[in-house]
Design a protein around this motif. Structure first.
Motif, PDB file in Angstrom:
ATOM      1  N   UNK A  85      89.888  11.917  83.916  1.00 23.14           N
ATOM      2  CA  UNK A  85      88.779  11.966  82.966  1.00 23.14           C
ATOM      3  C   UNK A  85      89.267  11.809  81.533  1.00 23.14           C
ATOM      4  N   UNK A  86      90.368  12.510  81.207  1.00 20.33           N
ATOM      5  CA  UNK A  86      90.923  12.388  79.853  1.00 20.33           C
ATOM      6  C   UNK A  86      91.477  10.985  79.621  1.00 20.33           C
ATOM      7  N   UNK A  87      92.073  10.403  80.665  1.00 17.61           N
ATOM      8  CA  UNK A  87      92.598   9.036  80.540  1.00 17.61           C
ATOM      9  C   UNK A  87      91.503   8.036  80.225  1.00 17.61           C
ATOM     10  N   UNK A  88      90.318   8.200  80.832  1.00 12.11           N
ATOM     11  CA  UNK A  88      89.199   7.304  80.525  1.00 12.11           C
ATOM     12  C   UNK A  88      88.758   7.447  79.075  1.00 12.11           C
ATOM     13  N   UNK A  89      88.784   8.686  78.551  1.00  8.11           N
ATOM     14  CA  UNK A  89      88.441   8.898  77.144  1.00  8.11           C
ATOM     15  C   UNK A  89      89.449   8.188  76.241  1.00  8.11           C
ATOM     16  N   UNK A  90      90.740   8.329  76.569  1.00  8.55           N
ATOM     17  CA  UNK A  90      91.790   7.664  75.781  1.00  8.55           C
ATOM     18  C   UNK A  90      91.636   6.148  75.872  1.00  8.55           C
ATOM     19  N   UNK A  91      91.331   5.646  77.067  1.00 13.46           N
ATOM     20  CA  UNK A  91      91.144   4.211  77.243  1.00 13.46           C
ATOM     21  C   UNK A  91      89.974   3.705  76.404  1.00 13.46           C
ATOM     22  N   UNK A  92      88.873   4.451  76.411  1.00 15.16           N
ATOM     23  CA  UNK A  92      87.713   4.036  75.607  1.00 15.16           C
ATOM     24  C   UNK A  92      88.064   4.023  74.125  1.00 15.16           C
ATOM     25  N   UNK A  93      88.850   5.027  73.696  1.00 17.36           N
ATOM     26  CA  UNK A  93      89.248   5.075  72.285  1.00 17.36           C
ATOM     27  C   UNK A  93      90.145   3.890  71.938  1.00 17.36           C
ATOM     28  N   UNK A  94      91.097   3.555  72.818  1.00 23.70           N
ATOM     29  CA  UNK A  94      91.985   2.414  72.555  1.00 23.70           C
ATOM     30  C   UNK A  94      91.203   1.116  72.499  1.00 23.70           C
ATOM     31  N   UNK A  95      90.225   0.947  73.404  1.00 24.49           N
ATOM     32  CA  UNK A  95      89.400  -0.263  73.398  1.00 24.49           C
ATOM     33  C   UNK A  95      88.602  -0.343  72.104  1.00 24.49           C
ATOM     34  N   UNK A  96      88.034   0.790  71.698  1.00 19.43           N
ATOM     35  CA  UNK A  96      87.230   0.817  70.473  1.00 19.43           C
ATOM     36  C   UNK A  96      88.084   0.423  69.258  1.00 19.43           C
ATOM     37  N   UNK A 113      80.108  -0.471  73.812  1.00 17.95           N
ATOM     38  CA  UNK A 113      80.304   0.280  75.046  1.00 17.95           C
ATOM     39  C   UNK A 113      81.424   1.294  74.925  1.00 17.95           C
ATOM     40  N   UNK A 114      82.555   0.884  74.281  1.00 14.21           N
ATOM     41  CA  UNK A 114      83.667   1.806  74.110  1.00 14.21           C
ATOM     42  C   UNK A 114      83.281   2.980  73.221  1.00 14.21           C
ATOM     43  N   UNK A 115      82.507   2.686  72.154  1.00 16.69           N
ATOM     44  CA  UNK A 115      82.099   3.757  71.244  1.00 16.69           C
ATOM     45  C   UNK A 115      81.195   4.768  71.964  1.00 16.69           C
ATOM     46  N   UNK A 116      80.215   4.246  72.705  1.00 16.93           N
ATOM     47  CA  UNK A 116      79.307   5.155  73.434  1.00 16.93           C
ATOM     48  C   UNK A 116      80.052   5.905  74.532  1.00 16.93           C
ATOM     49  N   UNK A 117      81.038   5.246  75.162  1.00 13.79           N
ATOM     50  CA  UNK A 117      81.826   5.917  76.195  1.00 13.79           C
ATOM     51  C   UNK A 117      82.582   7.090  75.601  1.00 13.79           C
ATOM     52  N   UNK A 118      83.136   6.923  74.396  1.00 12.45           N
ATOM     53  CA  UNK A 118      83.835   8.032  73.736  1.00 12.45           C
ATOM     54  C   UNK A 118      82.879   9.186  73.461  1.00 12.45           C
ATOM     55  N   UNK A 119      81.667   8.829  72.970  1.00 12.29           N
ATOM     56  CA  UNK A 119      80.683   9.879  72.669  1.00 12.29           C
ATOM     57  C   UNK A 119      80.314  10.646  73.947  1.00 12.29           C
ATOM     58  N   UNK A 163      86.897  20.024  90.275  1.00 14.43           N
ATOM     59  CA  UNK A 163      86.878  18.601  90.615  1.00 14.43           C
ATOM     60  C   UNK A 163      85.520  17.990  90.313  1.00 14.43           C
ATOM     61  N   UNK A 164      84.454  18.695  90.717  1.00 10.52           N
ATOM     62  CA  UNK A 164      83.104  18.179  90.439  1.00 10.52           C
ATOM     63  C   UNK A 164      82.826  18.159  88.951  1.00 10.52           C
ATOM     64  N   UNK A 165      83.330  19.136  88.207  1.00  7.39           N
ATOM     65  CA  UNK A 165      83.106  19.160  86.768  1.00  7.39           C
ATOM     66  C   UNK A 165      83.808  17.984  86.082  1.00  7.39           C
ATOM     67  N   UNK A 166      84.996  17.620  86.559  1.00  9.79           N
ATOM     68  CA  UNK A 166      85.685  16.471  85.973  1.00  9.79           C
ATOM     69  C   UNK A 166      84.962  15.174  86.301  1.00  9.79           C
ATOM     70  N   UNK A 181      79.987  10.828  82.593  1.00  5.78           N
ATOM     71  CA  UNK A 181      79.531  10.750  81.202  1.00  5.78           C
ATOM     72  C   UNK A 181      80.178   9.590  80.463  1.00  5.78           C
ATOM     73  N   UNK A 182      81.452   9.336  80.731  1.00  7.11           N
ATOM     74  CA  UNK A 182      82.145   8.224  80.076  1.00  7.11           C
ATOM     75  C   UNK A 182      81.555   6.890  80.506  1.00  7.11           C
ATOM     76  N   UNK A 183      81.376   6.727  81.823  1.00  7.91           N
ATOM     77  CA  UNK A 183      80.855   5.462  82.348  1.00  7.91           C
ATOM     78  C   UNK A 183      79.410   5.237  81.914  1.00  7.91           C
ATOM     79  N   UNK A 184      78.577   6.273  82.084  1.00 10.81           N
ATOM     80  CA  UNK A 184      77.167   6.139  81.710  1.00 10.81           C
ATOM     81  C   UNK A 184      77.045   5.906  80.207  1.00 10.81           C
TER      82      UNK A 184
END
Length: 401
Positions: free
Chosen positions: A5-16, A35-41, A372-375, A381-384
């Motif tokens: 989950x944290x990796x997806x946040x970092x990936x979205x930030x790098x893309x942004x 999309x990257x900006x909204x994914x970070x939010x 696990x379910x919380x992550x 949230x990142x994808x949506x």
């Protein structure tokens, strides 16, 4: 899952950042940047929401965060109440116990000889444990300081009167009378000289010997005949007279009469005798030896009888459907009643256990269980967020300039 989950946040930030550094953020790259900006939010918002359940995000004491550590006791009470009200009910527990077919399953378990041996052995060990924990001194103290004073203080003659009346009514004394009369007849036949001596002592000195012999023989025949008649007839007048006397005695003992008071005094004196305590201790010692020899002796008659009884019970539990169903219904009803009556106390183990946890420990246990379910919430949230950002960017492009 937290790393993903944290990796997806970092990936979205790098893309942004990459979109704003290396592109003009127009056209296709604009959609990627949005999309990257909204994914970070979305990722940061859901990270905050998930983290706020268990701790203060970034260690900052933000209001309404670290909810579980602060509210663990309330959560435990609510969960305990919920379980008691919705699960520990007769309507819920009884059908479950009934459908489990406890009787048949227990019967199948009991059919195995090894299991019967195990049950008998465990019963013997339990008996040995109980007998080993009961001290003879405690039995003596209980008898001397509790039982005897209680019996002395109790009015005993009404109970004795009721017992005598029940014995006479049921005819339970007839066998004792039969035994006494039969033994008396045998003894009189074997000891004829007793009557001869009585006649010789009571007759005048001038009485001729042959007269005494004649009288003794006649008296012996009459006594033996009378005793034999009493022995052979349950309807003999002597027996009926004994029954009437016992009933009269019962009536006298039931009231405040002189014989009742004398009997009460005699019983009290007997109970106060030191021999009573010693007799109780002797009986207790004999009972312990009997129980030990009967239950703890492998291969003995008692063990064989217990195994035979267990085998019979097991066969009936597995083959007699009516018996098994009736027993299952009784078990289900009993379990349902217990759950209904003590549901709150049973469910309180939840609230008591949670209350005993340290706040941080409670948060860690719960987070580990549902983490696990919380992550996945963070990942979703990142994808949506990314998808929503792309849709919003598309709408902005459609709006008139």
């Amino acid at each position: 899952m937290r790393i993903i989950a944290t990796g997806l946040l970092v990936l979205a930030a790098l893309v942004f950042v990459s979109m704003h550094v290396f592109t003009d953020v127009h056209g296709f790259w604009g959609f990627v940047a949005a999309g990257a900006e909204a994914a970070m939010v979305g990722a940061i918002a859901d990270w905050f929401a998930v983290t706020a359940l268990f701790r203060h995000p970034l260690g900052l004491p933000i209001p309404h965060t670290a909810i579980i550590p602060r509210k663990k006791d309330v959560l435990g009470e609510s969960l305990s109440t919920f379980v008691a009200l919705n699960f520990l009910k007769a309507s819920t527990v009884a059908p479950k116990i009934r459908s489990a077919r406890v009787t048949q399953r227990a019967g199948q378990w009991l059919l195995a000889p090894d299991h019967q041996d195990l049950l008998v052995a465990r019963a013997g060990q339990g008996l040995e444990y109980v007998l080993g924990r009961v001290d003879d001194g405690a039995i003596e103290a209980l008898t001397r300081n509790v039982l005897i004073p209680k019996l002395v203080a109790t009015h005993k003659t009404p109970v004795l009167a009721r017992l005598i009346a029940e014995i006479v009514e049921d005819g339970a004394h007839h066998r004792l009378v039969d035994l006494i009369v039969a033994e008396a007849h045998v003894w009189l036949e074997a000891n004829p000289h007793v009557i001869d001596e009585i006649v010789a002592q009571r007759s005048p000195e001038w009485m001729p010997r042959f007269v005494n012999d004649t009288l003794s023989n006649r008296l012996r025949r009459e006594v033996l005949g009378w005793v034999a008649a009493v022995r052979d007839s349950r309807e003999h007048k002597a027996r009926q007279a004994l029954d009437r006397w016992l009933l009269e005695l019962s009536g006298a003992l039931a009231q405040d009469t002189s014989i009742a008071r004398r009997t009460e005094g005699v019983l009290d004196d007997l109970l106060r005798e030191e021999g009573v305590v010693h007799s109780v201790l002797d009986i207790w010692g004999s009972l312990k030896r009997l129980l030990r020899s009967a239950v703890l002796e492998d291969g003995g008659e008692v063990h064989a009888r217990i195994r035979s009884l267990l085998d019979d019970v097991a066969v009936r539990m597995t083959s007699d459907e009516a018996f098994a169903d009736r027993l299952n219904d009784q078990l289900a009803t009993a379990a349902g009643d217990l759950a209904e009556s003590f549901g709150a106390e049973i469910a309180s183990v939840i609230s008591d256990t949670i209350a005993s946890w340290d706040a941080r420990e409670a948060a860690e246990k719960i987070e580990l269980y549902v983490g696990k379910d919380l992550q996945y919430i963070r990942i979703n949230g990142t994808v949506i967020g990314a998808l929503v950002g792309i849709v919003i960017h598309a709408f902005t492009l459609l709006l008139p300039a």
